[in-house]
Write a protein that holds these residues in place. Sequence first.
Motif, PDB file in Angstrom:
ATOM      1  N   THR A 166     -79.245 -40.528  10.777  1.00 54.46           N
ATOM      2  CA  THR A 166     -79.264 -39.757   9.543  1.00 54.46           C
ATOM      3  C   THR A 166     -78.036 -40.169   8.745  1.00 54.46           C
ATOM      4  N   THR A 167     -77.977 -39.779   7.494  1.00 56.31           N
ATOM      5  CA  THR A 167     -76.818 -40.074   6.658  1.00 56.31           C
ATOM      6  C   THR A 167     -76.349 -38.798   5.991  1.00 56.31           C
ATOM      7  N   GLU A 168     -75.077 -38.772   5.644  1.00 56.82           N
ATOM      8  CA  GLU A 168     -74.502 -37.675   4.867  1.00 56.82           C
ATOM      9  C   GLU A 168     -73.722 -38.281   3.710  1.00 56.82           C
ATOM     10  N   GLY A 169     -73.489 -37.475   2.695  1.00 56.04           N
ATOM     11  CA  GLY A 169     -72.847 -37.960   1.482  1.00 56.04           C
ATOM     12  C   GLY A 169     -71.339 -38.090   1.550  1.00 56.04           C
ATOM     13  N   SER A 170     -70.726 -37.496   2.572  1.00 54.59           N
ATOM     14  CA  SER A 170     -69.273 -37.587   2.704  1.00 54.59           C
ATOM     15  C   SER A 170     -68.885 -37.583   4.181  1.00 54.59           C
ATOM     16  N   HIS A 171     -67.673 -38.050   4.451  1.00 59.77           N
ATOM     17  CA  HIS A 171     -67.169 -38.058   5.819  1.00 59.77           C
ATOM     18  C   HIS A 171     -67.049 -36.619   6.342  1.00 59.77           C
ATOM     19  N   LEU A 172     -66.572 -35.713   5.503  1.00 57.71           N
ATOM     20  CA  LEU A 172     -66.420 -34.315   5.907  1.00 57.71           C
ATOM     21  C   LEU A 172     -67.754 -33.709   6.324  1.00 57.71           C
ATOM     22  N   LYS A 173     -68.795 -33.916   5.513  1.00 55.76           N
ATOM     23  CA  LYS A 173     -70.124 -33.388   5.844  1.00 55.76           C
ATOM     24  C   LYS A 173     -70.664 -34.015   7.126  1.00 55.76           C
ATOM     25  N   ALA A 174     -70.424 -35.309   7.318  1.00 48.99           N
ATOM     26  CA  ALA A 174     -70.879 -35.997   8.531  1.00 48.99           C
ATOM     27  C   ALA A 174     -70.177 -35.430   9.767  1.00 48.99           C
ATOM     28  N   VAL A 175     -68.875 -35.206   9.667  1.00 47.56           N
ATOM     29  CA  VAL A 175     -68.125 -34.638  10.791  1.00 47.56           C
ATOM     30  C   VAL A 175     -68.616 -33.232  11.096  1.00 47.56           C
ATOM     31  N   GLU A 176     -68.850 -32.423  10.056  1.00 50.50           N
ATOM     32  CA  GLU A 176     -69.350 -31.056  10.268  1.00 50.50           C
ATOM     33  C   GLU A 176     -70.690 -31.065  10.995  1.00 50.50           C
ATOM     34  N   GLU A 180     -81.668 -27.798   8.804  1.00 51.61           N
ATOM     35  CA  GLU A 180     -81.029 -26.550   8.371  1.00 51.61           C
ATOM     36  C   GLU A 180     -79.664 -26.785   7.748  1.00 51.61           C
ATOM     37  N   GLN A 181     -78.886 -27.727   8.287  1.00 50.16           N
ATOM     38  CA  GLN A 181     -77.489 -27.866   7.895  1.00 50.16           C
ATOM     39  C   GLN A 181     -77.198 -29.042   6.972  1.00 50.16           C
ATOM     40  N   HIS A 182     -78.157 -29.915   6.768  1.00 50.89           N
ATOM     41  CA  HIS A 182     -77.914 -31.137   5.995  1.00 50.89           C
ATOM     42  C   HIS A 182     -77.663 -30.815   4.534  1.00 50.89           C
ATOM     43  N   SER A 183     -76.797 -31.590   3.910  1.00 48.33           N
ATOM     44  CA  SER A 183     -76.473 -31.374   2.498  1.00 48.33           C
ATOM     45  C   SER A 183     -77.525 -31.948   1.548  1.00 48.33           C
ATOM     46  N   TYR A 184     -78.407 -32.824   2.036  1.00 50.58           N
ATOM     47  CA  TYR A 184     -79.432 -33.416   1.178  1.00 50.58           C
ATOM     48  C   TYR A 184     -80.712 -32.579   1.249  1.00 50.58           C
ATOM     49  N   THR A 185     -81.451 -32.550   0.139  1.00 55.36           N
ATOM     50  CA  THR A 185     -82.742 -31.850   0.144  1.00 55.36           C
ATOM     51  C   THR A 185     -83.783 -32.604   0.970  1.00 55.36           C
ATOM     52  N   THR A 186     -83.646 -33.928   1.039  1.00 56.31           N
ATOM     53  CA  THR A 186     -84.549 -34.764   1.835  1.00 56.31           C
ATOM     54  C   THR A 186     -83.700 -35.635   2.768  1.00 56.31           C
ATOM     55  N   PRO A 187     -83.266 -35.058   3.895  1.00 53.11           N
ATOM     56  CA  PRO A 187     -82.429 -35.858   4.785  1.00 53.11           C
ATOM     57  C   PRO A 187     -83.203 -36.957   5.490  1.00 53.11           C
ATOM     58  N   GLU A 188     -82.538 -38.072   5.675  1.00 54.54           N
ATOM     59  CA  GLU A 188     -83.093 -39.148   6.497  1.00 54.54           C
ATOM     60  C   GLU A 188     -83.002 -38.703   7.949  1.00 54.54           C
ATOM     61  N   ILE A 189     -84.128 -38.727   8.645  1.00 53.19           N
ATOM     62  CA  ILE A 189     -84.130 -38.493  10.087  1.00 53.19           C
ATOM     63  C   ILE A 189     -85.053 -39.543  10.687  1.00 53.19           C
ATOM     64  N   ILE A 190     -84.453 -40.503  11.371  1.00 50.63           N
ATOM     65  CA  ILE A 190     -85.219 -41.589  11.984  1.00 50.63           C
ATOM     66  C   ILE A 190     -84.996 -41.522  13.489  1.00 50.63           C
ATOM     67  N   GLU A 191     -86.094 -41.454  14.230  1.00 50.34           N
ATOM     68  CA  GLU A 191     -86.036 -41.393  15.689  1.00 50.34           C
ATOM     69  C   GLU A 191     -86.323 -42.765  16.276  1.00 50.34           C
ATOM     70  N   LEU A 192     -85.410 -43.240  17.107  1.00 51.50           N
ATOM     71  CA  LEU A 192     -85.573 -44.515  17.798  1.00 51.50           C
ATOM     72  C   LEU A 192     -85.647 -44.236  19.296  1.00 51.50           C
ATOM     73  N   ASN A 193     -86.769 -44.570  19.895  1.00 47.43           N
ATOM     74  CA  ASN A 193     -86.929 -44.388  21.336  1.00 47.43           C
ATOM     75  C   ASN A 193     -86.477 -45.660  22.031  1.00 47.43           C
ATOM     76  N   CYS A 194     -85.500 -45.500  22.902  1.00 45.30           N
ATOM     77  CA  CYS A 194     -84.866 -46.649  23.558  1.00 45.30           C
ATOM     78  C   CYS A 194     -84.783 -46.405  25.056  1.00 45.30           C
ATOM     79  N   ARG A 195     -84.274 -47.399  25.735  1.00 51.30           N
ATOM     80  CA  ARG A 195     -84.004 -47.284  27.162  1.00 51.30           C
ATOM     81  C   ARG A 195     -82.565 -47.714  27.399  1.00 51.30           C
ATOM     82  N   ALA A 196     -81.957 -47.097  28.413  1.00 54.97           N
ATOM     83  CA  ALA A 196     -80.577 -47.424  28.753  1.00 54.97           C
ATOM     84  C   ALA A 196     -80.409 -47.344  30.265  1.00 54.97           C
ATOM     85  N   SER A 197     -79.268 -47.780  30.734  1.00 53.00           N
ATOM     86  CA  SER A 197     -79.010 -47.780  32.171  1.00 53.00           C
ATOM     87  C   SER A 197     -79.062 -46.361  32.727  1.00 53.00           C
TER      88      SER A 197
END
Length: 114
Positions: free
Chosen positions: A15-25, A80-97
Amino acid sequence: MRGSNLLKKVVLILTTEGSHLKAVELAQSLLKRKLAACVNLRSIESHFWWEGNLEAIKEVQLLIKTSPSLVADLCEVINEQHSYTTPEIIELNCRASNEYIDWIESSVSCSKSS
């Protein structure tokens, strides 16, 4: 890693946010709720179409690492908490150790017993 059959599933949410502060929150909210094991923040420049106009803005991208069982709850909090009206939410299904997935599962709420 000895082979893909030894790898377990992990989900990465972008996802993305418009500022570092919003991203940290947002990152702190997800971590405190135990919906994410780790959130990486990265400054980016995005170019996109919005309401008929070509836009270019600086944003902060969040790379959120979580368990597949927590994706719905995590996405609900983002919406609920995102500052954008249309937040980017992209799900990537991966595998890890197995060791990395064990760490993720021990860090998020799906590991708690009632």
